[in-house]
Scaffold this motif. Structure first.
Motif, mmCIF file in Angstrom:
data_model
loop_
_atom_site.group_PDB
_atom_site.id
_atom_site.type_symbol
_atom_site.label_atom_id
_atom_site.label_comp_id
_atom_site.label_asym_id
_atom_site.label_seq_id
_atom_site.Cartn_x
_atom_site.Cartn_y
_atom_site.Cartn_z
ATOM 1 N N LYS A 72 1.164 -1.065 0.202
ATOM 2 C CA LYS A 72 0.287 0.044 -0.127
ATOM 3 C C LYS A 72 1.145 1.404 -0.534
ATOM 4 O O LYS A 72 2.382 1.323 0.242
ATOM 5 N N GLY A 73 0.665 2.639 -0.494
ATOM 6 C CA GLY A 73 0.806 3.404 -0.751
ATOM 7 C C GLY A 73 1.519 4.084 0.819
ATOM 8 O O GLY A 73 1.096 3.840 2.063
ATOM 9 N N ILE A 74 2.796 4.639 0.912
ATOM 10 C CA ILE A 74 2.857 5.226 2.737
ATOM 11 C C ILE A 74 2.701 5.811 2.663
ATOM 12 O O ILE A 74 2.453 7.417 1.545
ATOM 13 N N SER A 75 2.080 6.102 3.869
ATOM 14 C CA SER A 75 0.930 7.033 4.201
ATOM 15 C C SER A 75 2.521 8.721 5.226
ATOM 16 O O SER A 75 3.697 8.019 5.363
ATOM 17 N N ARG A 76 1.197 9.445 5.501
ATOM 18 C CA ARG A 76 1.965 10.309 5.794
ATOM 19 C C ARG A 76 2.934 10.610 7.094
ATOM 20 O O ARG A 76 3.537 10.490 7.468
ATOM 21 N N ARG A 77 2.032 10.165 7.836
ATOM 22 C CA ARG A 77 2.353 9.754 9.312
ATOM 23 C C ARG A 77 3.438 9.082 9.200
ATOM 24 O O ARG A 77 4.316 8.736 10.308
ATOM 25 N N GLN A 78 3.712 7.753 8.403
ATOM 26 C CA GLN A 78 5.079 6.589 8.170
ATOM 27 C C GLN A 78 6.282 7.589 8.009
ATOM 28 O O GLN A 78 7.069 7.348 8.278
ATOM 29 N N ILE A 79 6.274 8.081 6.853
ATOM 30 C CA ILE A 79 7.016 8.899 6.827
ATOM 31 C C ILE A 79 7.943 9.946 8.003
ATOM 32 O O ILE A 79 8.547 9.976 8.184
ATOM 33 N N TRP A 80 6.379 11.030 8.936
ATOM 34 C CA TRP A 80 6.875 11.428 9.552
ATOM 35 C C TRP A 80 7.676 10.609 10.733
ATOM 36 O O TRP A 80 8.993 10.963 11.121
ATOM 37 N N ALA A 81 7.231 9.570 11.320
ATOM 38 C CA ALA A 81 7.925 8.760 12.184
ATOM 39 C C ALA A 81 9.507 8.348 12.238
ATOM 40 O O ALA A 81 10.072 8.117 12.457
ATOM 41 N N GLU A 82 9.598 7.877 10.904
ATOM 42 C CA GLU A 82 10.667 6.870 10.303
ATOM 43 C C GLU A 82 12.085 7.923 9.808
ATOM 44 O O GLU A 82 12.893 7.833 10.380
ATOM 45 N N MET A 83 11.729 9.194 9.570
ATOM 46 C CA MET A 83 12.353 10.866 10.168
ATOM 47 C C MET A 83 12.308 10.947 11.120
ATOM 48 O O MET A 83 13.825 10.972 11.364
ATOM 49 N N LYS A 84 11.670 10.702 11.977
ATOM 50 C CA LYS A 84 12.347 11.155 13.414
ATOM 51 C C LYS A 84 13.019 9.917 14.091
ATOM 52 O O LYS A 84 13.949 10.431 14.869
ATOM 53 N N ALA A 85 12.876 8.858 13.633
ATOM 54 C CA ALA A 85 13.327 7.571 14.334
ATOM 55 C C ALA A 85 15.106 7.588 13.372
ATOM 56 O O ALA A 85 15.709 7.648 14.826
ATOM 57 N N LEU A 86 15.523 8.437 12.814
ATOM 58 C CA LEU A 86 17.202 8.792 12.569
ATOM 59 C C LEU A 86 17.256 10.021 13.028
ATOM 60 O O LEU A 86 18.988 10.127 13.343
ATOM 61 N N CYS A 87 16.770 10.929 13.366
ATOM 62 C CA CYS A 87 17.685 12.008 14.381
ATOM 63 C C CYS A 87 19.095 11.451 15.223
ATOM 64 O O CYS A 87 20.124 12.338 15.312
ATOM 65 N N ASP A 88 18.557 11.023 16.598
ATOM 66 C CA ASP A 88 19.661 10.657 17.354
ATOM 67 C C ASP A 88 20.898 10.622 16.762
ATOM 68 O O ASP A 88 21.429 10.977 17.356
ATOM 69 N N LYS A 89 20.721 9.074 16.223
ATOM 70 C CA LYS A 89 22.020 8.670 15.381
ATOM 71 C C LYS A 89 22.877 9.656 14.282
ATOM 72 O O LYS A 89 23.715 9.592 14.522
ATOM 73 N N ALA A 90 22.249 10.278 13.460
ATOM 74 C CA ALA A 90 22.505 11.235 12.371
ATOM 75 C C ALA A 90 22.836 12.867 13.013
ATOM 76 O O ALA A 90 23.221 13.632 12.446
ATOM 77 N N GLY A 91 22.698 12.886 14.899
ATOM 78 C CA GLY A 91 22.646 13.760 15.337
ATOM 79 C C GLY A 91 21.773 15.216 14.973
ATOM 80 O O GLY A 91 22.697 16.526 14.769
#
Length: 281
Positions: free
Chosen positions: A199-218
């Motif tokens: 199914k098409g990826i949702s706005r909410r899922q894109i948002w959540a996956e991006m946020k999950a990168l924050c700590d590691k990416a600094g």
């Protein structure tokens, strides 16, 4: 005597009207949420000009950002017009045009590159490619579904949203990456960015996956949300072409004033400009 009490049936009718007007799902939910909040605040009381004004005052007392209040007022005013009560509308707050953006929300190019590298290091190929697609073309999150295998072969995506149709060019390097990913995922046609359930990826899922990168990416979470990629595209595009009208067309804006918001400098950049004036001896 006319009854001005708002009902659940009226809210549902408002939803149907917005769908009929082909508003985006996100816009529909936002309008309905604000209309429902106003209805809940009334708590069974009749709607009126005075009531709408009192709700505006309550929003101010809650210390919401002026821009947030105006967005809520716009939604409720639209609802009141739909109900046939345009006389109940209230005026938005008068806000001076912002001279600069908050540095804490400004995503820089180095930070964007760190997010990309982190996604790749974690083996999140789809997310990395999605970030590049949004940031490399300036499309909205709601337009990701128009990035199809067919569009990639053509090198352009035909986007139809909000009653407007526009063409987005897909860079050759991005097309090659997208096709390679599609073949790997055995996607022969249709949308490229799909979930495991196809199914098409949702706005909410894109948002959540991006946020999950924050700590590691600094990178500060306040800077990491899909629309900020569009802002980065706009500022980078303008630095290259210096044509705000052309940028407005690329972004799909009907008003250049909207595009100018994307080009507001950060507080640090504005301070640097003031320092270069040389007027403080």
């Amino acid at each position: 005597m006319q009854d001005y009490t708002i009902t659940g049936e009226q809210l549902q009718a408002f939803r149907q009207r917005l769908v009929w007007e082909e508003k985006s799902p996100a816009t529909i939910e936002k309008y309905l949420r604000d209309a429902a909040d106003f209805t809940a605040w009334l708590d069974g009381r009749a709607a009126s000009k005075a009531a709408a004004g009192a709700w505006k005052a309550a929003l101010l007392e809650a210390k919401l950002a002026p821009a947030t209040i105006n967005v809520k007022l716009a939604a409720v005013n639209r609802f009141l017009v739909f109900l046939g009560w345009p006389a109940f509308r209230v005026k938005p707050l008068r806000i001076q045009r912002r001279l600069f953006r908050d540095d804490s929300r400004e995503l820089t190019r180095p930070e964007y590159l760190r997010l990309l590298e982190t996604a790749r290091t974690q083996g999140r190929e789809r997310l990395a490619l999605l970030l590049e697609t949004i940031c490399g073309t300036g499309i909205r999150v709601s337009e990701v579904r128009y990035v199809t295998v067919e569009a990639v072969y053509r090198g352009r995506a035909e986007i139809s949203l909000k009653g407007k149709i526009r063409t987005i060019l897909l860079p050759g390097k991005l097309c090659r990456k997208l096709l390679k990913y599609a073949r790997k995922q055995k996607i022969a046609s249709g949308e490229i960015f799909l979930t495991r359930n196809e199914k098409g990826i949702s706005r909410r899922q894109i948002w959540a996956e991006m946020k999950a990168l924050c700590d590691k990416a600094g990178v500060a979470p306040s800077k990491v949300f899909p629309h900020n990629l569009r802002h980065l595209f706009a500022k980078t595009f303008y630095r290259v072409c210096r044509d705000v009208a052309r940028l407005a067309d690329v972004l799909g804006h009907s008003s250049i004033e909207m595009t100018r918001i994307y080009l507001i400098s950060t507080g640090t950049e504005h301070a640097g400009t003031l320092a270069r004036l040389g007027l403080i001896c």
